[in-house]
Write a protein that holds these residues in place. Structure first.
Motif, PDB file in Angstrom:
ATOM      1  N   ALA A  63       5.152  15.427  -0.118  1.00  0.00           N
ATOM      2  CA  ALA A  63       5.891  14.211   0.221  1.00  0.00           C
ATOM      3  C   ALA A  63       4.987  12.988   0.154  1.00  0.00           C
ATOM      4  CB  ALA A  63       6.504  14.345   1.619  1.00  0.00           C
ATOM      5  N   VAL A  64       3.797  13.091   0.705  1.00  0.00           N
ATOM      6  CA  VAL A  64       2.862  11.962   0.692  1.00  0.00           C
ATOM      7  C   VAL A  64       2.439  11.617  -0.730  1.00  0.00           C
ATOM      8  CG1 VAL A  64       0.550  11.220   1.394  1.00  0.00           C
ATOM      9  CG2 VAL A  64       2.029  12.394   3.034  1.00  0.00           C
ATOM     10  N   ILE A  65       2.183  12.626  -1.545  1.00  0.00           N
ATOM     11  CA  ILE A  65       1.766  12.391  -2.921  1.00  0.00           C
ATOM     12  C   ILE A  65       2.857  11.689  -3.720  1.00  0.00           C
ATOM     13  CG2 ILE A  65       1.192  13.535  -5.107  1.00  0.00           C
ATOM     14  CD1 ILE A  65      -0.284  15.657  -3.452  1.00  0.00           C
ATOM     15  N   VAL A  66       4.098  12.181  -3.586  1.00  0.00           N
ATOM     16  CA  VAL A  66       5.218  11.584  -4.326  1.00  0.00           C
ATOM     17  C   VAL A  66       5.445  10.137  -3.900  1.00  0.00           C
ATOM     18  CG1 VAL A  66       7.714  11.701  -4.677  1.00  0.00           C
ATOM     19  CG2 VAL A  66       6.347  13.777  -4.801  1.00  0.00           C
ATOM     20  N   ILE A  67       5.419   9.877  -2.594  1.00  0.00           N
ATOM     21  CA  ILE A  67       5.647   8.511  -2.099  1.00  0.00           C
ATOM     22  C   ILE A  67       4.525   7.590  -2.535  1.00  0.00           C
ATOM     23  CG2 ILE A  67       5.876   7.115  -0.026  1.00  0.00           C
ATOM     24  CD1 ILE A  67       8.307   8.913  -0.834  1.00  0.00           C
ATOM     25  N   THR A  72       2.837   3.022  -5.861  1.00  0.00           N
ATOM     26  CA  THR A  72       1.861   2.511  -6.833  1.00  0.00           C
ATOM     27  C   THR A  72       2.563   1.999  -8.079  1.00  0.00           C
ATOM     28  OG1 THR A  72       0.183   4.058  -6.022  1.00  0.00           O
ATOM     29  CG2 THR A  72      -0.159   3.102  -8.205  1.00  0.00           C
ATOM     30  N   TRP A  73       3.524   2.762  -8.569  1.00  0.00           N
ATOM     31  CA  TRP A  73       4.251   2.345  -9.774  1.00  0.00           C
ATOM     32  C   TRP A  73       5.101   1.116  -9.508  1.00  0.00           C
ATOM     33  CZ3 TRP A  73       9.320   1.806 -11.396  1.00  0.00           C
ATOM     34  CH2 TRP A  73       9.502   1.676 -12.784  1.00  0.00           C
ATOM     35  N   THR A  74       5.741   1.045  -8.357  1.00  0.00           N
ATOM     36  CA  THR A  74       6.641  -0.071  -8.050  1.00  0.00           C
ATOM     37  C   THR A  74       5.891  -1.394  -7.981  1.00  0.00           C
ATOM     38  OG1 THR A  74       8.096   1.402  -6.803  1.00  0.00           O
ATOM     39  CG2 THR A  74       8.326  -0.959  -6.397  1.00  0.00           C
ATOM     40  N   PHE A  75       4.708  -1.406  -7.383  1.00  0.00           N
ATOM     41  CA  PHE A  75       3.953  -2.644  -7.206  1.00  0.00           C
ATOM     42  C   PHE A  75       2.991  -2.910  -8.362  1.00  0.00           C
ATOM     43  CE2 PHE A  75       5.344  -1.961  -2.862  1.00  0.00           C
ATOM     44  CZ  PHE A  75       5.647  -3.249  -2.443  1.00  0.00           C
ATOM     45  N   SER A  76       2.990  -2.057  -9.361  1.00  0.00           N
ATOM     46  CA  SER A  76       2.076  -2.265 -10.486  1.00  0.00           C
ATOM     47  C   SER A  76       2.547  -3.365 -11.433  1.00  0.00           C
ATOM     48  CB  SER A  76       1.894  -0.956 -11.262  1.00  0.00           C
ATOM     49  OG  SER A  76       3.131  -0.535 -11.834  1.00  0.00           O
ATOM     50  N   SER A  77       3.829  -3.715 -11.371  1.00  0.00           N
ATOM     51  CA  SER A  77       4.360  -4.770 -12.254  1.00  0.00           C
ATOM     52  C   SER A  77       5.568  -5.425 -11.581  1.00  0.00           C
ATOM     53  CB  SER A  77       4.777  -4.172 -13.603  1.00  0.00           C
ATOM     54  OG  SER A  77       5.436  -5.144 -14.389  1.00  0.00           O
ATOM     55  N   PRO A  78       5.675  -6.768 -11.682  1.00  0.00           N
ATOM     56  CA  PRO A  78       6.836  -7.459 -11.091  1.00  0.00           C
ATOM     57  C   PRO A  78       8.160  -7.059 -11.737  1.00  0.00           C
ATOM     58  CG  PRO A  78       5.044  -8.999 -11.569  1.00  0.00           C
ATOM     59  CD  PRO A  78       4.683  -7.713 -12.234  1.00  0.00           C
ATOM     60  N   HIS A  80       9.147  -4.049 -12.431  1.00  0.00           N
ATOM     61  CA  HIS A  80       9.636  -2.762 -11.960  1.00  0.00           C
ATOM     62  C   HIS A  80      10.665  -2.974 -10.847  1.00  0.00           C
ATOM     63  CE1 HIS A  80       5.736  -0.634 -13.476  1.00  0.00           C
ATOM     64  NE2 HIS A  80       6.587  -0.915 -14.453  1.00  0.00           N
ATOM     65  N   PRO A  81      11.789  -2.281 -10.888  1.00  0.00           N
ATOM     66  CA  PRO A  81      12.871  -2.513  -9.921  1.00  0.00           C
ATOM     67  C   PRO A  81      12.497  -2.071  -8.509  1.00  0.00           C
ATOM     68  CG  PRO A  81      13.365  -0.608 -11.273  1.00  0.00           C
ATOM     69  CD  PRO A  81      12.136  -1.235 -11.878  1.00  0.00           C
ATOM     70  N   HIS A  82      13.028  -2.795  -7.530  1.00  0.00           N
ATOM     71  CA  HIS A  82      12.726  -2.491  -6.136  1.00  0.00           C
ATOM     72  C   HIS A  82      13.407  -1.218  -5.670  1.00  0.00           C
ATOM     73  CE1 HIS A  82      16.723  -3.405  -4.426  1.00  0.00           C
ATOM     74  NE2 HIS A  82      16.830  -4.240  -5.456  1.00  0.00           N
ATOM     75  N   TYR A  83      14.519  -0.859  -6.307  1.00  0.00           N
ATOM     76  CA  TYR A  83      15.266   0.292  -5.804  1.00  0.00           C
ATOM     77  C   TYR A  83      14.546   1.621  -6.018  1.00  0.00           C
ATOM     78  CZ  TYR A  83      16.799   0.629 -10.711  1.00  0.00           C
ATOM     79  OH  TYR A  83      16.841   0.720 -12.077  1.00  0.00           O
TER      80      TYR A  83
END
Length: 238
Positions: A63-67, A72-78, A80-83
């Protein structure tokens, strides 16, 4: 001659049946020392408890690894969708369900270990303290005959929320809030939208989910998990 033979056979059968009926009698008597069958029984139950504990930890690690990967992917580029963070919330909920189910299995073996600790080892070390349960042999014997789950699914979910998952859910909530406000040029009512679902509706659904999780974790209840270290338990001997 045949009559005598049949009589001998009947006597032998009765003796054998009587012996079978008393198999285990006195096996766990009080005068038997710690090197007896009780010690082997205790060691086996500790091993099973440890195995199920490792299963719980394995679920938490995944669970920790997936989250961590999703954040990391979400905040790597503006762009990338927030959902994706909300997808992480749904994924974490699935892990919570799996871990709660494993926790109910783990509690079976831990209950047996705690029963032996309280009524055998604690009593042996300090007989003046008495037995924790006068009927512990009957209860433990019944549990060996018919193993049963000791805690409900809702209590198991509450345990795992308090210990592990509620803090991770809060991390995701903070990350999602930052993603739709500080990292967005539009008002949050527009940024929080998912397709045709308006932003306020999305925020409302998220609020309902977190309110439900908090209610399950902290509502007053009678805890049935035996030997679980909770805050109120730790304060008793201070």
């Amino acid at each position: 001659m045949n009559s005598d033979s049949n009589s001998d056979d009947d006597t032998g059968d009765r003796s054998e049946a009587t012996a079978r009926a008393h198999v285990g009698a006195g096996l766990l008597d009080e005068e038997m020392g710690p090197s007896s069958a009780m010690a082997h029984l205790y060691r086996g139950e500790v091993h099973r408890m440890k195995f199920w504990r490792e299963r719980l930890d394995r679920t938490t690690n995944w669970a920790v690894i997936v989250i961590a990967a999703l954040l990391t992917w979400t905040f790597s580029s503006p762009s990338h969708p927030h959902y994706i963070i909300l997808v992480g919330v749904a994924t974490l909920t699935v892990f919570l369900g799996i871990e709660a189910r494993r926790y109910r299995g783990y509690d079976i073996w831990r209950t047996r270990v705690r029963t032996i600790q309280e009524n055998v080892w604690a009593y042996g070390l300090d007989p003046d303290g008495g037995l924790a349960d006068e009927n512990w042999r009957t209860d433990l014997g019944g549990d060996y005959r018919t193993p049963t789950l000791k805690v409900s699914a809702e209590e198991a979910v509450a345990h795992r929320l308090r210990r592990i998952y509620l803090p991770i859910f809060l991390v995701l909530l903070v990350a999602w809030s930052i993603r739709i406000t500080a990292f967005a040029s539009e008002p949050w009512t527009e940024t929080a939208a998912i397709g045709a679902v308006p932003g306020p509706v999305v925020v409302g659904l998220v609020a309902v989910f977190y309110a439900g999780a908090t209610a399950v974790a902290f509502r007053p209840r009678t805890w049935h998990a035996k030997g679980e270290l909770r805050t109120e338990d730790l304060r008793k001997r201070r």
